[in-house]
Design an enzyme around this catalytic site. Structure first.
Site, short mmCIF file in Angstrom:
data_model
loop_
_atom_site.label_atom_id
_atom_site.label_comp_id
_atom_site.label_asym_id
_atom_site.label_seq_id
_atom_site.Cartn_x
_atom_site.Cartn_y
_atom_site.Cartn_z
N LYS A 13 0.83 -1.21 0.00
CA LYS A 13 0.00 0.00 0.00
C LYS A 13 0.86 1.26 0.00
CE LYS A 13 -2.42 -0.90 3.75
NZ LYS A 13 -1.83 -2.19 4.14
N ARG A 86 -9.71 1.12 8.25
CA ARG A 86 -9.25 -0.21 8.63
C ARG A 86 -10.30 -0.98 9.42
NH1 ARG A 86 -3.28 0.57 8.59
NH2 ARG A 86 -2.20 -1.31 9.22
N ARG A 125 11.78 -5.65 5.52
CA ARG A 125 11.61 -4.22 5.21
C ARG A 125 12.50 -3.36 6.10
NH1 ARG A 125 5.54 -2.18 4.86
NH2 ARG A 125 5.44 -2.63 7.09
N ARG A 158 11.14 -1.16 11.47
CA ARG A 158 10.04 -0.73 12.33
C ARG A 158 9.88 -1.74 13.45
NH1 ARG A 158 4.95 0.46 8.45
NH2 ARG A 158 3.94 -0.58 10.18
N ARG A 169 -0.48 -8.69 13.37
CA ARG A 169 -1.04 -7.70 12.45
C ARG A 169 -1.89 -8.38 11.38
NH1 ARG A 169 4.09 -4.53 10.67
NH2 ARG A 169 2.67 -3.32 9.38
P1 AMP Z 1 0.70 0.71 9.00
O1 AMP Z 1 1.91 1.54 8.84
O2 AMP Z 1 -0.43 1.11 8.08
O3 AMP Z 1 1.00 -0.78 8.91
O4 AMP Z 1 0.14 0.98 10.49
C1 AMP Z 1 0.93 0.70 11.62
C2 AMP Z 1 0.04 0.58 12.84
O5 AMP Z 1 -0.65 1.81 13.08
C3 AMP Z 1 -1.07 -0.47 12.74
O6 AMP Z 1 -0.60 -1.78 13.05
C4 AMP Z 1 -2.07 0.07 13.77
O7 AMP Z 1 -1.63 -0.20 15.09
C5 AMP Z 1 -1.97 1.57 13.57
N1 AMP Z 1 -2.93 2.05 12.55
C6 AMP Z 1 -2.65 2.56 11.33
N2 AMP Z 1 -3.77 2.89 10.67
C7 AMP Z 1 -4.80 2.59 11.50
C8 AMP Z 1 -6.22 2.69 11.38
N3 AMP Z 1 -6.81 3.17 10.26
N4 AMP Z 1 -6.96 2.28 12.43
C9 AMP Z 1 -6.40 1.80 13.56
N5 AMP Z 1 -5.07 1.67 13.73
C10 AMP Z 1 -4.26 2.06 12.71
#
Ligand code: AMP
Length: 218
Positions: A13, A86, A125, A158, A169
């Protein structure tokens, strides 16, 4: 244009949203990136989000909705959403907020990848904490080991990209986020995209779908 890119963690994404934003002049709004910035800045929101993120759980909807509504205010030229919505509740709130402005999402795309590919992509990553550039130890290594090509900063992993957290996740994705695809499919078409291949090839497929829409919007 207003675009939503869905997909499991590691589906690509971030990579594709960046390319879409550049090609069509849109704002790339990544909820994960915004949360990481809030954490780095030590804000109240960042502190509240920390525990959820480190476990691979979702941050509560009310915090995310407020944060993303603020971010979208600056996106008059259009946006591509990365990591948001999400949950079905987030998707419903987003639809209502756009409807109140007399607009709607123009395209929902869903990146599909195998869980095995996801784990390999995420655990390999590495990213640059200074400019946000993303690499992969095998598939897209930097020119010099562990160092960003663009600004020479040491790359980091990360904290939520370790194998144990990735499994959480993924579990969170299937339980709470995959239903969002079903939600959108009840009211509009969703383009499923095989995102298991090379990023350049996947990007061409995405652009072929979005170019006609971009021409129509001009
Ligand atoms: P990402 O970088 O998109 O993988 O997001 C990293 C983390 O941020 C996720 O595992 C969630 O803990 C939190 N997060 C990101 N976007 C959302 C969302 N739309 N709703 C809830 N938690 C989020």
């Amino acid at each position: 244009m207003r675009i939503v890119l869905l997909g499991a963690p590691g589906a690509g994404k971030g990579t594709h949203c960046k390319r879409i934003a550049e090609r069509y002049g849109l704002l790339h709004l990544s909820s994960g990136d915004i949360l990481r910035r809030e954490r780095a800045d030590g804000t109240g929101l960042g502190k509240k989000a920390q525990g959820y993120m480190d476990k691979g759980a979702l941050v509560p909807d009310d915090l995310i909705v407020e944060m993303m509504s603020r971010a979208m205010k600056n996106a008059s030229a259009g946006f591509v959403l990365d990591g948001f919505p999400r949950t079905v509740n987030q998707a419903q709130v987003l639809d209502k907020a756009l409807e109140a402005q007399g607009v709607s999402i123009d395209k929902v795309m869903n990146l599909l990848v195998d869980d095995r590919v996801v784990v390999d992509r995420i655990t390999g990553r590495r990213s640059c904490p200074a400019c946000g550039a993303v690499y992969h130890v095998k598939n897209m290594p930097p020119k010099a080991d562990g160092v960003c090509d663009k600004d020479g900063t040491r790359l980091v992993q990360r904290p939520d990209d370790t194998e144990a957290v990735v499994c959480n996740r993924l579990e969170t994705y299937y339980r709470q986020t995959e239903p969002v695809v079903g939600y959108y499919k009840t009211s509009r078409s969703v383009d499923d995209i095989d995102a298991g291949g090379e990023a350049d090839v996947v990007a061409q497929v995405i652009f072929r779908m979005l170019d006609p829409l971009a021409r129509k919007k001009k």
